[in-house]
Scaffold this motif. Structure first.
Motif, PDB file in Angstrom:
ATOM      1  N   ASN A   1       0.874  -1.172   0.000  1.00  0.00           N
ATOM      2  CA  ASN A   1       0.000   0.000   0.000  1.00  0.00           C
ATOM      3  C   ASN A   1       0.912   1.223   0.000  1.00  0.00           C
ATOM      4  OD1 ASN A   1      -1.762   2.104   0.538  1.00  0.00           O
ATOM      5  ND2 ASN A   1      -2.884   1.015   2.134  1.00  0.00           N
TER       6      ASN A   1
ATOM      7  N   LYS B   1       0.073   4.360  -0.105  1.00  0.00           N
ATOM      8  CA  LYS B   1      -0.604   5.564   0.385  1.00  0.00           C
ATOM      9  C   LYS B   1       0.235   6.232   1.467  1.00  0.00           C
ATOM     10  CE  LYS B   1      -3.990   8.421   1.368  1.00  0.00           C
ATOM     11  NZ  LYS B   1      -4.001   9.646   0.617  1.00  0.00           N
ATOM     12  N   GLU B   2       0.487   7.533   1.281  1.00  0.00           N
ATOM     13  CA  GLU B   2       1.165   8.317   2.323  1.00  0.00           C
ATOM     14  C   GLU B   2       0.148   8.620   3.415  1.00  0.00           C
ATOM     15  OE1 GLU B   2       4.418   9.478   2.423  1.00  0.00           O
ATOM     16  OE2 GLU B   2       4.816   8.282   0.627  1.00  0.00           O
TER      17      GLU B   2
ATOM     18  N   GLN C   1      -3.213   4.723   6.358  1.00  0.00           N
ATOM     19  CA  GLN C   1      -3.552   3.584   5.504  1.00  0.00           C
ATOM     20  C   GLN C   1      -4.727   2.782   6.044  1.00  0.00           C
ATOM     21  OE1 GLN C   1       0.006   1.278   4.868  1.00  0.00           O
ATOM     22  NE2 GLN C   1       0.895   2.819   3.532  1.00  0.00           N
TER      23      GLN C   1
ATOM     24  N   ARG D   1      -7.443   4.259   3.403  1.00  0.00           N
ATOM     25  CA  ARG D   1      -7.159   4.410   1.980  1.00  0.00           C
ATOM     26  C   ARG D   1      -6.025   3.481   1.558  1.00  0.00           C
ATOM     27  NH1 ARG D   1     -11.169   6.982   2.033  1.00  0.00           N
ATOM     28  NH2 ARG D   1     -11.527   9.170   1.698  1.00  0.00           N
TER      29      ARG D   1
ATOM     30  N   GLU E   1      -3.327   3.012  -1.995  1.00  0.00           N
ATOM     31  CA  GLU E   1      -2.869   3.595  -3.242  1.00  0.00           C
ATOM     32  C   GLU E   1      -1.959   2.584  -3.922  1.00  0.00           C
ATOM     33  OE1 GLU E   1      -0.310   7.450  -3.883  1.00  0.00           O
ATOM     34  OE2 GLU E   1      -2.309   7.971  -3.090  1.00  0.00           O
TER      35      GLU E   1
ATOM     36  N   GLN F   1     -11.743   6.285  -7.996  1.00  0.00           N
ATOM     37  CA  GLN F   1     -10.532   5.647  -8.517  1.00  0.00           C
ATOM     38  C   GLN F   1     -10.830   4.545  -9.533  1.00  0.00           C
ATOM     39  OE1 GLN F   1      -7.597   6.971  -7.516  1.00  0.00           O
ATOM     40  NE2 GLN F   1      -8.844   8.358  -6.304  1.00  0.00           N
TER      41      GLN F   1
END
Length: 141
Positions: free
Chosen positions: A50, A52-53, A56, A59, A61, A102
């Motif tokens: 993952n 995602k910054e 998490q 979300r 990413e 997305q």
């Protein structure tokens, strides 16, 4: 008539293990197989990091490089990249508004609702012509 997606027991178990292993964060991965008119057959799962910054837990990413690698893998192994798997820790296995933003056509989105001890529910979704999610009939064998 609902579209169908068939996922092997082994692949489903792999997805569930991944979701439990990264709880309370969301997990993400790609799945592969074959598609025909109105049906998909999932035969492989590839967990991803993952990317995602920040938080998490809400979300996920996908790194664009991971997506490129997945497309290359599919081409060189005569399989189709069929979609994205991810978890919803402590939330239902239904797409969020963020998931909808997305999403891309054709891909299936398998979502698992998970808590710290177990998988609660697994569902698959695909965009329809109105750009809304429609649940697919998920079978495992």
């Amino acid at each position: 008539m609902k579209k169908q997606i068939q996922v092997s027991e082994e692949v489903l178990a792999e997805m569930h293990r991944h979701a439990l292993a990264v709880f309370p964060n969301e997990c993400v991965g790609f799945f592969y197989g074959q598609s025909s008119e109105g049906a998909k057959n999932v035969t492989e799962y590839s967990p991803l990091e993952n990317s995602k910054e920040g938080d998490q837990r809400r979300r996920f990413e996908v790194n664009p490089l991971d997506y490129m690698k997945a497309e290359r893998y599919a081409l060189s192994n005569q399989v189709e990249l069929l979609g994205v798997f991810h978890s919803h820790p402590l939330h239902p296995a239904i797409p969020s508004e963020h998931d909808l933003k997305q999403a891309v056509p054709f891909f299936s989105y398998i979502i698992v609702s998970v808590n710290e001890n177990q998988v609660e529910n697994t569902a698959s979704w695909q965009l329809n012509e109105e750009n809304q999610f429609e649940e697919e009939l998920l079978n495992s064998n």
